[in-house]
Design an enzyme around this catalytic site. Structure first.
Site, PDB file in Angstrom:
ATOM      1  N   THR A  16      15.489  27.494  39.051  1.00 32.47           N
ATOM      2  CA  THR A  16      16.580  26.525  38.863  1.00 32.47           C
ATOM      3  C   THR A  16      17.705  26.873  39.836  1.00 32.47           C
ATOM      4  OG1 THR A  16      17.618  27.914  37.185  1.00 32.47           O
ATOM      5  CG2 THR A  16      16.148  26.153  36.392  1.00 32.47           C
TER       6      THR A  16
ATOM      7  N   SER B 131      22.193  22.855  34.780  1.00 30.22           N
ATOM      8  CA  SER B 131      20.930  23.361  35.292  1.00 30.22           C
ATOM      9  C   SER B 131      20.221  22.284  36.111  1.00 30.22           C
ATOM     10  CB  SER B 131      20.078  23.752  34.075  1.00 30.22           C
ATOM     11  OG  SER B 131      18.845  24.195  34.510  1.00 30.22           O
TER      12      SER B 131
ATOM     13  N   TYR C 240      28.452  24.889  33.973  1.00 33.22           N
ATOM     14  CA  TYR C 240      27.114  25.113  34.522  1.00 33.22           C
ATOM     15  C   TYR C 240      26.238  23.921  34.163  1.00 33.22           C
ATOM     16  CZ  TYR C 240      22.617  27.731  34.971  1.00 33.22           C
ATOM     17  OH  TYR C 240      21.352  28.178  35.309  1.00 33.22           O
TER      18      TYR C 240
ATOM     19  N   HIS D 202      12.511  31.844  27.360  1.00 33.35           N
ATOM     20  CA  HIS D 202      12.899  31.289  28.660  1.00 33.35           C
ATOM     21  C   HIS D 202      12.520  32.121  29.882  1.00 33.35           C
ATOM     22  CE1 HIS D 202      14.740  28.148  30.843  1.00 33.35           C
ATOM     23  NE2 HIS D 202      15.663  27.835  29.949  1.00 33.35           N
TER      24      HIS D 202
END
Length: 608
Positions: free
Chosen positions: A449, A438, A436, A322
């Site tokens: 993001t 994204s 959360y 990532h």
């Protein structure tokens, strides 16, 4: 360019996100700290950030801090950062053979890479009004407008070009473990593919010296050779090292290099990508998720920008690292590879592999291991197996409605899914926690993001009404509460996509203070700040014709990782959890919440 939000807006948004998580006394304390920060040190840091940003117009204010956040993290990348997306099966069943699919997808991946490097890949554009902008006429006109102002022409018809600066890291790239901070490495000159099977590493050139791709029949021959190689699995599979703590792995890598493995590691690091061929079929969706999210570490190299994984029955997926990029780049790659390999496959079930000498073209990598490395691999395997054993993955498909019905009722499909998660957690644990979601900021240069904070005073009120106070509310009142949630969530989503969230801004101010050697401001030492950033419910969504499902691990030990898809007439949810939480029960509560919300929107009375 990605805007730096106004500090007062950020503080207001931050406090709005804290409100549902704190009681009145704690909220007052947090508000005081936030207002003091806004008037004092926060203002100074904000002004410095704005000045720094205006001197660095070639990038965005979040780029440096965000790379650092990922690359300085010392936890293993697998389960903590790497995510997966699995492909839908090929619509033609006979093409889902492991060798055929591996060949076709590899060819399509290389076609994508060559198109991209030649500068012919169609730009990624977000069309708000596709009837006007996603047309051949518009494309023809805009092609002749100079690039310095063409974006303005696109804006005029509500088309937003997206940042594609991450794409080059898709190929020939890997994350190298280093002490304290890893490095991203790319070698675009390398011409070979890395193939893993049964824990063994193979490489062969897939591009010839003139820059042309090998004939598909030759690629098929080489992959067939690898699939029929009956070398035993190595006693100490190297793949496990890429699942280790980053500092531990950095020291072991140093040992590997000093032990005469430099050339072999160079082949691994610079390879076009990693193709992982698994020797078993997929049993069901849960097994599929485990296979694609972590699988057997012996047959993965988690540091590569991505592993293309293909199982014995031709089920395919991508596991991606990532730090180099976000889901947008991987999804575009995945969509193109799926479309190309299914619509114009390079080989068919009738194709014969070329009669080439694969034993000369394919090189099996040999690693020289001393006792310290063998011990390191054994320990990495033990840790990996223990972690994986404690991970639960559970899925549901809610079949009673989806996007179409929700749009008819004029509520946002994403808002409804997020409300269902809030309601489910409230039903299961009787509390509202940091959540959360994204959101891509790829509409901006070097955007990454932003966080949407789906837990709000609105979702809390709505959850309480559905879970605890049903008898006190009419169906109309409950509908109103859902609409309120939808409106507010829509506003948060819009703000985040336009770079007007608060999380990245506060993160950058904190990063700036620390990089200047300043003491950490009191605002950041508030327990409430820590709690908001301990994301118990972490969520991410995508819907694509190429993707069957996606998922990722929980970001905290007592959390849930929720990958979800809202389709036209159904909703899919993939939840990961560790023993501190019960994922199966959470999914049952999500199903119940969706059922209740849909019934209320249809005007039905619901029972508790």
């Amino acid at each position: 360019r990605l805007p730096v939000p106004k500090l007062e807006d950020t503080i207001t948004r931050y406090l709005n996100a804290q409100k549902p998580l704190l009681n009145d006394d704690l909220f007052r304390k947090t508000e005081e700290l936030a207002r003091a920060f806004e008037k004092g040190i926060g203002r100074e840091l904000h002004e410095q950030l704005v000045a720094q940003d205006s001197q660095n117009k070639h990038t965005s204010y979040i780029t440096g801090p965000w790379f650092d956040m990922y690359l300085k993290a010392r936890e293993p990348v697998v389960l903590n950062f790497n995510a997966f997306m699995s492909f839908n099966p090929d619509p033609k069943p006979e093409y889902n053979d492991q060798l055929i699919r591996a060949t076709n997808m590899t060819v399509s991946a290389i076609r994508f890479m060559k198109t991209f490097r030649a500068g012919y890949l169609e730009p990624e554009v977000f069309h708000l009004n596709p009837e006007k902008s996603d047309t051949e006429i518009f494309k023809k006109i805009i092609r002749f407008v100079p690039s310095s102002i063409s974006w303005f022409g696109a804006y005029m018809v509500n088309a937003y070009p997206l940042d594609m600066s991450q794409y080059f890291r898709l190929f020939n790239s890997t994350r190298l473990p280093k002490l304290d901070r890893d490095e991203l490495y790319t070698d675009e000159k390398a011409k070979h593919l890395l193939v893993l099977r049964n824990g063994n590493f193979y490489v062969f050139d897939i591009i010839d010296r003139d820059g042309n791709m090998l004939k598909p029949s030759e690629i098929q021959a080489h992959l067939k050779y690898i699939l029929s190689d009956n070398s035993p699995a190595p006693a100490f599979p190297l793949g496990y090292l890429s699942s280790e703590n980053r500092d531990t792995w950095a020291l072991l890598r140093k040992n590997l290099l000093e032990n005469g493995n430099e050339e072999a590691l160079q082949k691994v690091d610079s390879a076009m990508f990693c193709l992982s061929l698994d020797d078993f079929p997929v049993k069901d969706f849960v097994h599929l998720s485990h296979t694609m999210l972590h699988g057997d570490a012996a047959n993965r190299w988690y540091d590569k920008s991505f592993n293309l994984i293909i199982t014995k029955d031709g089920t395919a997926g991508i596991n991606f690292e990532h730090s180099w990029g976000d889901g947008v780049a991987v999804l575009r790659f995945q969509n193109e590879v799926f479309k190309d390999s299914t619509k114009t496959p390079a080989i068919s079930p009738q194709s014969q592999p070329a009669s080439v000498d694969s034993s000369r073209a394919v090189q099996k990598l040999d690693f020289k291991l001393n006792d310290a490395l063998k011990a390191g691999i054994t320990k990495a395997k033990q840790k990996f197996d223990t972690t994986v054993e404690s991970l639960s993955l559970n899925l549901i498909q809610f079949q009673e409605g989806g996007k179409e019905l929700l749009k008819q009722k004029k509520v946002s499909p994403d808002a409804v899914a997020q409300l269902a998660f809030q309601m489910a957690f409230f039903r299961q644990y009787d509390q509202t926690v940091a959540t959360y979601e994204s959101c891509s900021t790829a509409a901006f240069k070097h955007g990454r993001t932003e966080t949407i904070r789906p837990a709000s005073v609105h979702t809390k009120k709505c959850s309480e009404a559905f879970v605890k106070e049903l008898s006190k509310h009419s169906t109309e009142e409950l509908q109103k509460l859902i609409v309120e949630c939808s409106k507010y969530h829509g506003r948060l989503t819009k703000e985040a996509a336009m770079g007007q969230g608060f999380d990245r801004h506060l993160f950058s101010l904190r990063y700036l203070a620390l990089s200047k050697g300043l003491p950490l401001p009191d605002f950041y030492q508030d327990q409430a700040y820590a709690r908001l950033n301990h994301n118990i419910i972490s969520t991410s969504t995508l819907v694509s014709p190429a993707v069957q499902l996606g998922g990722f691990g929980p970001v905290v030990a007592d959390g849930f990782g929720v990958g979800y898809q809202v389709h036209d007439d159904w909703i899919g949810c993939n939840v990961s959890s560790y023993p501190a939480r019960n994922g199966k029960e959470f999914l049952q509560c999500i199903h119940k919440s969706l059922e209740d919300i849909f019934n209320v929107l249809k005007g039905k009375k619901i029972g508790s």
